[in-house]
Enzyme design. Sequence first.
Site, PDB file in Angstrom:
ATOM      1  N   CYS B  87       7.239  -7.137  -9.152  1.00  0.00           N
ATOM      2  CA  CYS B  87       7.352  -5.916  -9.960  1.00  0.00           C
ATOM      3  C   CYS B  87       8.822  -5.518 -10.096  1.00  0.00           C
ATOM      4  O   CYS B  87       9.599  -6.237 -10.702  1.00  0.00           O
ATOM      5  CB  CYS B  87       6.482  -4.820  -9.345  1.00  0.00           C
ATOM      6  SG  CYS B  87       6.100  -3.482 -10.486  1.00  0.00           S
ATOM      7  N   HIS B 195       1.028  -7.619  -8.443  1.00  0.00           N
ATOM      8  CA  HIS B 195       1.239  -7.381  -7.013  1.00  0.00           C
ATOM      9  C   HIS B 195       0.291  -8.196  -6.129  1.00  0.00           C
ATOM     10  O   HIS B 195      -0.812  -7.728  -5.830  1.00  0.00           O
ATOM     11  CB  HIS B 195       0.999  -5.903  -6.703  1.00  0.00           C
ATOM     12  CG  HIS B 195       2.076  -4.999  -7.191  1.00  0.00           C
ATOM     13  ND1 HIS B 195       3.205  -4.702  -6.452  1.00  0.00           N
ATOM     14  CD2 HIS B 195       2.212  -4.324  -8.358  1.00  0.00           C
ATOM     15  CE1 HIS B 195       3.977  -3.880  -7.136  1.00  0.00           C
ATOM     16  NE2 HIS B 195       3.408  -3.626  -8.296  1.00  0.00           N
ATOM     17  N   GLU B 197       0.572  -8.640  -2.976  1.00  0.00           N
ATOM     18  CA  GLU B 197       0.458  -8.010  -1.649  1.00  0.00           C
ATOM     19  C   GLU B 197      -0.581  -6.903  -1.629  1.00  0.00           C
ATOM     20  O   GLU B 197      -0.935  -6.405  -0.561  1.00  0.00           O
ATOM     21  CB  GLU B 197       1.834  -7.477  -1.203  1.00  0.00           C
ATOM     22  CG  GLU B 197       2.287  -6.150  -1.817  1.00  0.00           C
ATOM     23  CD  GLU B 197       2.846  -6.267  -3.234  1.00  0.00           C
ATOM     24  OE1 GLU B 197       2.699  -7.336  -3.846  1.00  0.00           O
ATOM     25  OE2 GLU B 197       3.415  -5.265  -3.726  1.00  0.00           O
TER      26      GLU B 197
END
Lengths: 77, 224
Positions: B87, B195, B197
């Site tokens: 990002c 994302h 994660e």
Amino acid sequence: MKARIFVTLKGGVLDPQGKAIHHALEGLGFGGVNDVRAGKLIELDLADDTSDEDIDAMCRKLLANTVIENYRIEKVA
Amino acid sequence: MKSAVIVFPGSNCDRDLAVAFEAATGSKPAMIWHRDTDLPADIDLIGVPGGFSYGDYLRSGAMAARSPVMQAVAQAATRGAFVLGVCNGFQVLTESGLLPGALLRNAGGHFVCRDVPLTVENAQSAFTSRYDAGETIHFPVAHHDGNYFADDATLDRLEGEGRVALRYAENINGSARNIAGILNDGGNVLGMMPHPERVIEPAHGATDGKRLFDGLVEGLMARA
């Protein structure tokens, strides 16, 4: 010495902000606006002995991203 | 295995990335402040996290890309360390020149925050080795400036060299050729807007991102 740096998006790079401004102008009843492109004006207050090369380097290294933007330097007395 | 997560003023996914690194590597990553000029010696894996570094002033990622620590990140990348930018981290990597192109304001003008389907284009990289080429996976995105831009010659080169790692399966932000993530020419730097994660354990609702981190660790072990 002062310098004004005009940073503008290169032709062909989409400008959603310019588009939104364009729509808003039309909403206010202004006809005849063909296109709007938004950019940035950065004013630098510089030591009098700042070289043109240094000002140009400031633009290339930080103030403009030359992948997507053009810049123009205007020195103000 | 040594990992680190870079922290800029305004980063907000740094701790999430640290949790993902720790889960995959088994040890806590070093959290490195942007003013630091050194990374741990022989660093293997560096995360450049999402967020709004420096309040997105000037351009997203522009100020962070010029912070002292990024020179150390560039040196580590040259040495072959894996670098993952997510990002805002992707924006930082393009602004710093570690990856080509730029990330513009989303074409629709809106912040996009939702799960998106992605197609794995290159499953050969260390980042994507646990996926199948052509597989569809789902990661969340949350960005305003995710519209990937590069000139046609650069895009052709990226495609030709297999450096488009991930592509959006639908047009969500106007990105050129629906590019969601790209690799550097060495294959050891990946920048991506989605994302991974945020989808590493069942409590997140999905675990598609876990394989990215596990694959990275596997790649590092194979190299050691």
